[in-house]
Design a protein around this motif. Structure first.
Motif, PDB file in Angstrom:
ATOM      1  N   ALA A 200      18.540   0.375   7.379  1.00  0.00           N
ATOM      2  CA  ALA A 200      17.675  -0.787   7.182  1.00  0.00           C
ATOM      3  C   ALA A 200      16.340  -0.596   7.882  1.00  0.00           C
ATOM      4  O   ALA A 200      15.278  -0.951   7.349  1.00  0.00           O
ATOM      5  N   GLY A 201      16.370  -0.027   9.081  1.00  0.00           N
ATOM      6  CA  GLY A 201      15.143   0.188   9.832  1.00  0.00           C
ATOM      7  C   GLY A 201      14.195   1.149   9.138  1.00  0.00           C
ATOM      8  O   GLY A 201      12.978   0.935   9.120  1.00  0.00           O
ATOM      9  N   LEU A 202      14.736   2.215   8.548  1.00  0.00           N
ATOM     10  CA  LEU A 202      13.885   3.172   7.831  1.00  0.00           C
ATOM     11  C   LEU A 202      13.262   2.517   6.594  1.00  0.00           C
ATOM     12  O   LEU A 202      12.073   2.721   6.306  1.00  0.00           O
ATOM     13  N   ALA A 203      14.067   1.724   5.875  1.00  0.00           N
ATOM     14  CA  ALA A 203      13.539   1.020   4.701  1.00  0.00           C
ATOM     15  C   ALA A 203      12.469   0.018   5.115  1.00  0.00           C
ATOM     16  O   ALA A 203      11.406  -0.082   4.488  1.00  0.00           O
ATOM     17  N   GLY A 204      12.743  -0.719   6.193  1.00  0.00           N
ATOM     18  CA  GLY A 204      11.787  -1.710   6.672  1.00  0.00           C
ATOM     19  C   GLY A 204      10.498  -1.078   7.165  1.00  0.00           C
ATOM     20  O   GLY A 204       9.404  -1.605   6.916  1.00  0.00           O
ATOM     21  N   ALA A 205      10.609   0.051   7.864  1.00  0.00           N
ATOM     22  CA  ALA A 205       9.407   0.730   8.363  1.00  0.00           C
ATOM     23  C   ALA A 205       8.522   1.181   7.207  1.00  0.00           C
ATOM     24  O   ALA A 205       7.291   1.037   7.250  1.00  0.00           O
ATOM     25  N   PHE A 206       9.137   1.710   6.163  1.00  0.00           N
ATOM     26  CA  PHE A 206       8.377   2.106   4.975  1.00  0.00           C
ATOM     27  C   PHE A 206       7.669   0.902   4.359  1.00  0.00           C
ATOM     28  O   PHE A 206       6.473   0.951   4.043  1.00  0.00           O
ATOM     29  N   GLY A 207       8.410  -0.200   4.212  1.00  0.00           N
ATOM     30  CA  GLY A 207       7.825  -1.398   3.624  1.00  0.00           C
ATOM     31  C   GLY A 207       6.682  -1.959   4.445  1.00  0.00           C
ATOM     32  O   GLY A 207       5.638  -2.343   3.899  1.00  0.00           O
ATOM     33  N   VAL A 208       6.849  -1.986   5.759  1.00  0.00           N
ATOM     34  CA  VAL A 208       5.809  -2.537   6.634  1.00  0.00           C
ATOM     35  C   VAL A 208       4.572  -1.643   6.629  1.00  0.00           C
ATOM     36  O   VAL A 208       3.433  -2.138   6.640  1.00  0.00           O
ATOM     37  N   LEU A 209       4.761  -0.334   6.622  1.00  0.00           N
ATOM     38  CA  LEU A 209       3.613   0.576   6.584  1.00  0.00           C
ATOM     39  C   LEU A 209       2.761   0.336   5.338  1.00  0.00           C
ATOM     40  O   LEU A 209       1.532   0.205   5.431  1.00  0.00           O
ATOM     41  N   VAL A 210       3.422   0.274   4.195  1.00  0.00           N
ATOM     42  CA  VAL A 210       2.681   0.040   2.949  1.00  0.00           C
ATOM     43  C   VAL A 210       2.050  -1.346   2.965  1.00  0.00           C
ATOM     44  O   VAL A 210       0.903  -1.538   2.532  1.00  0.00           O
ATOM     45  N   PHE A 211       2.797  -2.316   3.488  1.00  0.00           N
ATOM     46  CA  PHE A 211       2.317  -3.698   3.500  1.00  0.00           C
ATOM     47  C   PHE A 211       1.082  -3.850   4.378  1.00  0.00           C
ATOM     48  O   PHE A 211       0.075  -4.436   3.973  1.00  0.00           O
ATOM     49  N   TYR A 212       1.125  -3.319   5.595  1.00  0.00           N
ATOM     50  CA  TYR A 212      -0.024  -3.430   6.498  1.00  0.00           C
ATOM     51  C   TYR A 212      -1.223  -2.673   5.953  1.00  0.00           C
ATOM     52  O   TYR A 212      -2.367  -3.111   6.117  1.00  0.00           O
TER      53      TYR A 212
END
Length: 280
Positions: free
Chosen positions: A67-79
């Motif tokens: 979950a953390g790896l998926a979330g980190a990817f999402g947050v990077l693209v989002f920011y």
């Protein structure tokens, strides 16, 4: 009622976190902002693990790490999207797809949402097209970038919601520990590999990044507590995806952002879509 309340508070915390993260990403590297936010969140989580009941286990930590790896990817693209575009456009477009993924997952697992929720998914697709519309852009492919960004964020953050819900209830908050350690490790390696500074540029960027991390972890804890309070993933995930409401208000009154009529229609469709999905 308690899961719904916790999910609503989660949405508010996510909205404020995204606003601060977007501001910080405009002043310094996106990867640096996410690293600072993730580390700040870890300091929030550490004392809570000892207060709230739960037992660590390898499956719980492994699900959390995924979950953390998926979330980190999402947050990077989002920011990165927030730093390069209008907050009040990017946030709703991403939220609709983030909300839709748990519904799709539920369908695959045998859940049957009410017709209104399925209509909300269709409305979400229309919302993405509307809020991504830029009359000043030239060329037939101007819409591709925003939609791809929204899809990437939706897969990352929606995937986080699905994966973090898999560990057993008795694991407490330990899945969040696994998630945060995995995401920090990935981001630090990425920073070192690209030669980026691990410290944000200036006190304003640092404060915004730390604030984003604290609120993000608070939202994650509320999300997991909502699930632990017998909340259904298909309900909790989509209600927590109402976070653009808070982000939009902050962008409107702090930054004075204005929307074109077609984009305003898209924002309204996005919020309506998330609300429709929430009735499942």
């Amino acid at each position: 009622m308690i899961p719904l309340l916790l999910a609503t508070l989660c949405a508010l915390a996510y909205g404020a976190s995204d606003f601060l993260g977007g501001l910080a990403a405009r002043r310094t590297s996106v990867v640096t902002v996410v690293v600072a936010a993730q580390v700040a969140g870890l300091f929030v989580l550490a004392p809570l693990i000892g207060v709230l009941p739960g037992r660590p286990s390898w499956p719980a930590l492994a699900w959390g790490a995924a979950a953390g790896l998926a979330g980190a990817f999402g947050v990077l693209v989002f920011y990165r999207a927030l730093a390069g575009g209008r907050i009040s456009v990017v946030a709703p477009a991403s939220a609709t797809l983030t909300a839709a993924l748990p519904v799709v997952w539920g369908l695959g697992m045998g859940e049957r949402p009410v017709p209104a929720a399925l209509f909300g998914v269709a409305l979400a697709v229309a919302a993405v097209a509307l809020v991504s519309h830029d009359p000043s852009a030239r060329g037939g492919r101007a819409w591709v970038g925003p939609i791809c960004q929204a899809a990437a964020v939706g897969v990352g953050l929606g995937g986080f919601s699905v994966l973090i819900a898999q560990p057993p209830a008795q694991s407490g908050l330990w899945p969040l520990a696994g998630a945060r350690l995995a995401s920090i490790g990935l981001l630090v390696v990425l920073c070192l590999a690209t030669g980026r500074n691990l410290r944000p540029n200036g006190p304003r960027a640092t404060g915004a990044a730390v604030g984003a991390g604290v609120l993000d972890m608070a939202a994650n804890v509320l999300f997991l507590l909502a699930l632990r309070s017998d909340g259904l993933l298909s309900i909790v995930a989509v209600v927590s995806s109402l976070y653009p409401a808070g982000t939009l208000l902050l962008a409107r009154y702090v930054l004075g952002e204005r929307l074109r009529p077609v984009q305003l229609a898209g924002v309204l469709c996005a919020l309506g879509a998330v609300s429709l999905i929430a009735v499942t």
